[in-house]
Write an enzyme that holds these catalytic residues in place. Sequence first.
Site, PDB file in Angstrom:
ATOM      1  N   LYS A 132      63.072 -10.674 -31.299  1.00  0.00           N
ATOM      2  CA  LYS A 132      64.458 -11.150 -31.218  1.00  0.00           C
ATOM      3  C   LYS A 132      64.947 -11.386 -32.635  1.00  0.00           C
ATOM      4  CE  LYS A 132      67.426 -11.969 -27.866  1.00  0.00           C
ATOM      5  NZ  LYS A 132      67.592 -11.094 -26.679  1.00  0.00           N
ATOM      6  N   ASP A 172      73.162  -8.658 -28.123  1.00  0.00           N
ATOM      7  CA  ASP A 172      72.987  -9.891 -27.371  1.00  0.00           C
ATOM      8  C   ASP A 172      74.320 -10.638 -27.523  1.00  0.00           C
ATOM      9  OD1 ASP A 172      70.693 -11.556 -25.991  1.00  0.00           O
ATOM     10  OD2 ASP A 172      71.701 -13.008 -27.274  1.00  0.00           O
TER      11      ASP A 172
END
Length: 452
Positions: A132, A172
């Site tokens: 991430k 995201d």
Amino acid sequence: MTTSAESTQAVDDFMSRLTRRSPDQPEFHQAVREVAESLVPFILEHPEYRKARILERLAEPDRTVIFRVTWVDDHGDIQINRGYRVQFSNAIGPYKGGLRFHPTVNLSVLKFLGFEQIFKNSLTGLPMGGAKGGSNFDPKGKSDAEVERFCQAFMTELYRHIGDDVDVPAGDIGVGGREIGFLFGQYRRITGHVNAVLTGKGLSYGGSLIRPEATGYGCVYFVERMLHQIGHELAGKTCVVSGAGNVAIYTAEKVQQLGGKVVTLSDSDGFIHDPDGIDEEKLAFVKNLKEVRRGRIQEYANRFTCEFHAGKRPWAVPCDVAFPSAHENEIGREDAEMLVKNGCLAVGEGANMPTALDATHVLIDGGVAFGPGKAANAGGVSVSGLEISQNAQRLSWSREEVDQRLGAIMTRIHERCVDYGLRRDGRINYVDGANRAGFAKVAEAMLAGGVF
């Protein structure tokens, strides 16, 4: 046979070591504890995993990259943000996970998301590891030129840590098609390579159909299979959805297509309750409201004459199925108790970790079929994986083919959760199932590779 007391003590000991090593990271601690509560009893029954300290290794990222992002705003002033990439595990494939641009981004949030991504990606059956990244940059209120300059500055540092066989970021929160385009353009400018280094690309330059819809659609497919498991159908069910962003909108769309009725949507101002249901026409209004005009959900209540509940969440609205699709920890213990009291059959997490840990226990103990995010919202990364495959083959599959493949992946994820989560009383604990199924594949790959 391991006792409950032994498992609890082992979890507490593990978490004590982790919090000492990574202090002041509450989101990361919450994510790891949820996984540890499922996995520690499982690991204690598998001495090979315990001896190799697989969970301890997975809870420590392979590497954490933190860097300065310096860019110039439209006034000519220099701005400074912080960028991150946390690469957790590439045991089963290149690192894969989104980039988040939001003021709340910090190391704890990204470690929680990256840790979850290990298991989510494993569940898809596709060869993808967990990672991430992102920045505390806020695209909201910025001009296109400012976003472009920031993305170019961000990628100028990030490019050296990624690649189609190394690490493949995606979008995201705060990173949509516009941002992905700017990031990909800068990567090509620096490297001269056109490859699958980013997913979520536009259709004109290598993106996949169904990608914007994938997380919401996939969550509905997963919940549909949970309902089938307990003898129910989605058709005719009343559904409560939180959020009004990408995940919520396409969750509502797929529920409506499959015959269910969505009666709520929300944003940070509150939620609307439309007992007549959000049909195709109303959903088109929401898409325009949120994706084009950037308006507030209260406008829906004014337009269609229904209730707006300012500053509240929708979990007290009686429903058969709940889809938390907004943000972390939006369902607390009292919300979970209300869902159980109102006879909710199933919960599908469209957002990442939207249910607090004690609320998760309430739902599971209350007999609610609970689909955790690492399983229920894996549709997004699944179609990202399919985008990588299309790019590698220089192909572009049809909308129908991608949607069919997405449905098949979500079915396989459900089957794996059932295999690993079946309890002695015949009920399915999907949290245990998702954690253990995702872990087992990664653990076997790590054992095969030796200590590294």
